[in-house]
Scaffold this active site. Structure first.
Site: not given
Ligand code: DGJ
Length: 788
Positions: A200, A367, A478-479, A481, A527, A549
């Site tokens: 990351w 966001d 569209w994230d 994570n 994303c 990010d």
């Molecule tokens: C991770 C993304 O990469 C960021 O740009 C942002 O959208 C955050 N998540 C939001 O939780």
């Protein structure tokens, strides 16, 4: 074009040839992949064929009729384990009798025109159907199994794609342990293997390793293609440079666990294989069931890394990215994340949007934080209804107000995830990927929804349909994570748990396919915590992806250079953000932040409302410049020239009438005042007007040196210093001349730089983290007949 000449198959793209033939035993021997050569008969290929007389010592021979054939020392189009080839196999199957030996032999070949899409996975396409396909059917007669290898030759591009499919034509159940998408065996091993690794906020670090008597593996077991190891890899010669020499590029149209391996066998040949990662993978096939491996992409160029990259860029732009936004220039966006993180409400958002409008922003993106109880990352994920406290009139109300400012409106979602503290999890704890009654390892306080379960796919598709139609939404980020842990589908039986990762990504693709269809005009940006899922599978649904990010320009100049080896800049989301940068706390000039971001799809992610007038003026100018050159920057031909302490890029419009270039320096080296920028790809015989972006510098950047020229002493940061710095700007150098493309391409000797002593007007002030943009505009038609 694809030719079958007796037992020989010759595949020709614009500048490359790929050839293999069928051995007497039925195995497929790979003969050639490289620059275009004419092969018009099977006899002519004689020099490409290995002559076998006796078997190497200690090797296994194939059978009594073929005692000189040891599969361990043959370049093969596909290899199965168990008949003497002990290198990385293409396929591994466990049969009903427990054996895991397979032997797939040629049965038939079909040549057809046009590109057939894969049935279960996203795949490439060609608008004009300028693709020829070869389908080779192989049979394992010992176990009654069928394997199809499909080769797609993109006639107008130097790309060949491959895919494979196993069909259980037997009466027994089988277990597939691996089915690769690509295998290519090279006769020698004088190569460098390049792969891109990271984590990351530091995605796409480039690693070059010499190929040798070992295995080099690039893989992901993250559940996504991952920032740990991107699926794009290269094989090149030790002498290959950006513009000369041989380079092969490989990629996979897949977003899940992938595997690329380079192995040199005992006899010095190099094998490259690529496909779904066999680690923790299994697929059970009942009689008549089949399994399709993802499409693999390969290209070859003898025009260096740039030649290979340009093949890939064109292929991705033309044959992967699709829909309304394929050729449409992308808007300059402003994203709310780094300005306010979770702390948003309608008023704040509208203030930010308004500030954006004032500097020329075209699309405002709200966001994370707008839905359910999402005040931080511990709760609310999964509950996709607007938080009424933050958005009293919901999405529709905010979208309307943003539209009234003259901006398009976009929204953030993360549909594949859920917080345990959410209504969705409370209602459907069985919908997540977790092992029942066992402790779970969490990441970012969230759990992965089980997209291997069709009910989850259907539910979340509906939820997203509701969100995307809740207001006038022009854009969706569209994230995704987190990476996988505790991989388990509560929906699938115990025997199928090793199918979960692949079934998950198929479920995600199903949802994306459906949403792309329902909302064809929405611009989707992928994303995954930045670049954790930057791959060709996602690019089939998202024309652009937020690459990292980390928006620090000094990190980004390296990362974007490295993305550019395999991906066109029109797919790379790049933002100008606040200073110091939120990920690195590095201070980088605002002009450099723009220069670097402008070569991707430009956006802003900063607190415009709290910026100085000076910075806002600068941003306004930046956006004007970007709009003027956007078509070139987003869809032009991209060239790398230098990487390292100095990065140098050029981007040239399709018709070569316009070009934009840049240099960005990491650290200043004193007493080196001369610098060159070398444009590429211009018309050699045309005249171009060459200019630079002339910058102005703050007096304070010269520190106490200012006293060398000032008539009165100026104390650092004293009142006088502050006042003077707000009025007096130091003008940077101006480049402005006309000359011929061919001359420009020999390198433009730039104005002298500040080199530790002396400063005068027209000196190029170019310190740590400084950059310059250059513009070239053709001013008249060809002077001479262009022979180049
Ligand atoms: C991770 C993304 O990469 C960021 O740009 C942002 O959208 C955050 N998540 C939001 O939780």
């Amino acid at each position: 074009m694809i030719k079958q000449l007796d037992n020989l198959f010759v595949l020709e793209s614009k500048n490359t040839t790929y050839a293999f033939h069928v051995l007497e035993t039925g195995h497929l021997e790979h003969l050639y992949y490289g620059k275009k050569i004419q092969i018009n008969s099977s006899l002519e290929a004689v020099s490409l064929v290995e002559k076998r007389v006796v078997l190497a010592g200690n090797a296994v021979y194939y059978n009594d009729e073929n005692k000189s054939l040891g599969l361990e020392d043959v370049c093969l189009e596909m290899s199965s384990y168990g008949k003497g080839d002990i290198r990385e196999p293409f396929i591994e199957v466990t049969h009903a009798d427990g054996s895991y030996t397979s032997d797939f032999l040629f049965e038939k070949a079909e040549i057809r025109q046009g590109k057939k899409p894969l049935e279960t996975l996203p795949s490439s396409y060609e608008e004009n159907n300028r693709v020829d396909e070869l389908v080779i059917t192989l049979k394992d007669k010992n176990y009654d199994l069928t394997l199809e290898l499909t080769y797609s030759v993109f006639l107008d591009h130097d790309v060949i794609t491959r895919s494979s499919k196993i069909i259980n034509t037997s009466k027994d159940k089988i277990t597939l342990q691996r089915l690769m998408s690509n295998q290519i065996d090279f006769n020698d091993n004088d190569y460098i293997f390049t792969s891109f690794h990271g984590a990351w906020a530091r995605e796409m670090k480039k690693h070059d390793v010499p190929v040798g008597p070992y295995k080099l593996v690039n893989e992901s077991v993250c559940g996504c293609s991952s920032n740990r190891a991107n699926p794009f890899v290269m094989l090149s010669r030790k002498t290959t440079s950006e513009d000369t020499g041989e380079c092969y590029g490989f990629n996979l149209v897949y977003s899940g666990n992938h595997y690329e391996c380079v192995e040199v066998g005992a006899f010095g040949k190099t094998r490259f294989i690529g496909g779904i990662n066999p680690t923790n993978f299994e697929f059970h096939l009942e009689p008549n069931e089949n399994f399709e491996a993802p499409e693999a992409v390969m290209t070859y160029s003898n025009q260096g890394f740039n030649g290979m990259s340009q093949n890939m860029h064109e292929f991705v732009r033309e044959c992967i990215v699709r829909g309304t936004w394929k050729k449409k220039t992308r808007p300059v966006l402003l994203n709310s994340w780094e300005a306010s993180y979770f702390d948003i409400n309608e008023k704040k958002l509208l203030n930010l949007a308004k500030a954006g409008k004032d500097v020329g922003i075209e699309l405002f993106v709200m966001d994370d934080g707008w839905f359910g109880a999402r005040d931080n990352d511990t709760k609310g994920l999964g509950d996709w209804t607007a938080n009424k406290k933050k958005l009293p009139q919901g999405i529709a109300g905010l979208a309307k107000k943003v539209n009234a400012l003259g901006l398009d409106f976009g929204i953030w979602v993360e549909p594949e995830m859920v917080n345990v503290d959410s209504d969705l999890y409370r209602t459907h704890p069985e919908w997540t990927m977790e092992i029942p009654n066992k402790p779970h390892s969490e990441s970012r306080n969230q759990r992965i929804l089980d997209f291997a379960n069709p009910e989850v796919v259907e539910y979340m598709t509906k939820q997203m349909e509701n969100v995307f139609s809740a207001g006038n939404i022009a854009y969706v980020k569209w994230d995704m994570n987190r990476i996988f842990s505790d991989v388990y589908s509560q929906y699938l039986p115990a025997t199928k748990q090793k199918e979960v990762s692949h079934r998950y990504i198929m479920g995600v693709y199903k949802m994306l396919e459906s949403l792309n269809k329902t909302f064809p005009d929405i611009l989707f940006e992928g994303c995954a915590s930045g670049g954790n899922r930057f791959d060709l599978g996602m690019l089939c649904y998202f024309p652009q992806i937020w690459a990292s990010d980390d928006s620090d320009a000094i990190y980004r100049v390296e990362a974007q250079t490295n993305y550019s080896y395999g991906y066109p800049m029109s797919t790379v989301g790049a933002h100008v953000s606040d200073c110091p940068n939120h990920q690195t706390l590095r201070k980088t000039p605002i002009a450099t932040r723009f220069t670097v971001a402008s070569f991707g799809v430009l956006g802003y992610e900063c607190h415009l409302g709290e910026m100085s007038k000076e910075d806002l003026k600068e941003i306004k100018t930046q956006i004007e410049i970007y709009k003027k050159y956007r078509e070139v920057l987003q869809f032009g031909t991209f060239y790398r020239t230098r990487s390292g302490n100095m990065y140098e890029w050029s981007c040239v419009s399709k018709d070569k009438s316009k070009a934009v270039g840049m240099i960005t320096q990491l650290l200043f080296n004193p007493n080196t005042s001369y610098e060159t920028y070398t444009p590429k790809g211009l018309k050699p015989n045309s005249k171009y007007h060459f200019t630079n972006r002339q910058l102005e510098f703050n007096l304070k950047e010269f520190g106490s040196l200012v006293n060398q020229v000032s008539p009165i002493h100026i104390k650092q940061n004293g009142v006088l210093h502050n006042v003077a710095s707000s009025f007096i700007k130091m003008k940077g150098e101006k480049e402005d001349f006309i000359t011929i493309g061919d001359i420009l391409m020999q390198g433009v000797k730039l104005k002298q730089g500040f080199g530790a002593t002396g400063y005068a007007d027209d000196i190029r002030f170019f310190q740590d983290f400084y950059s310059r943009m250059y513009f070239m505009e053709e001013i008249e038609e060809r002077l001479l007949e262009n022979k180049g």
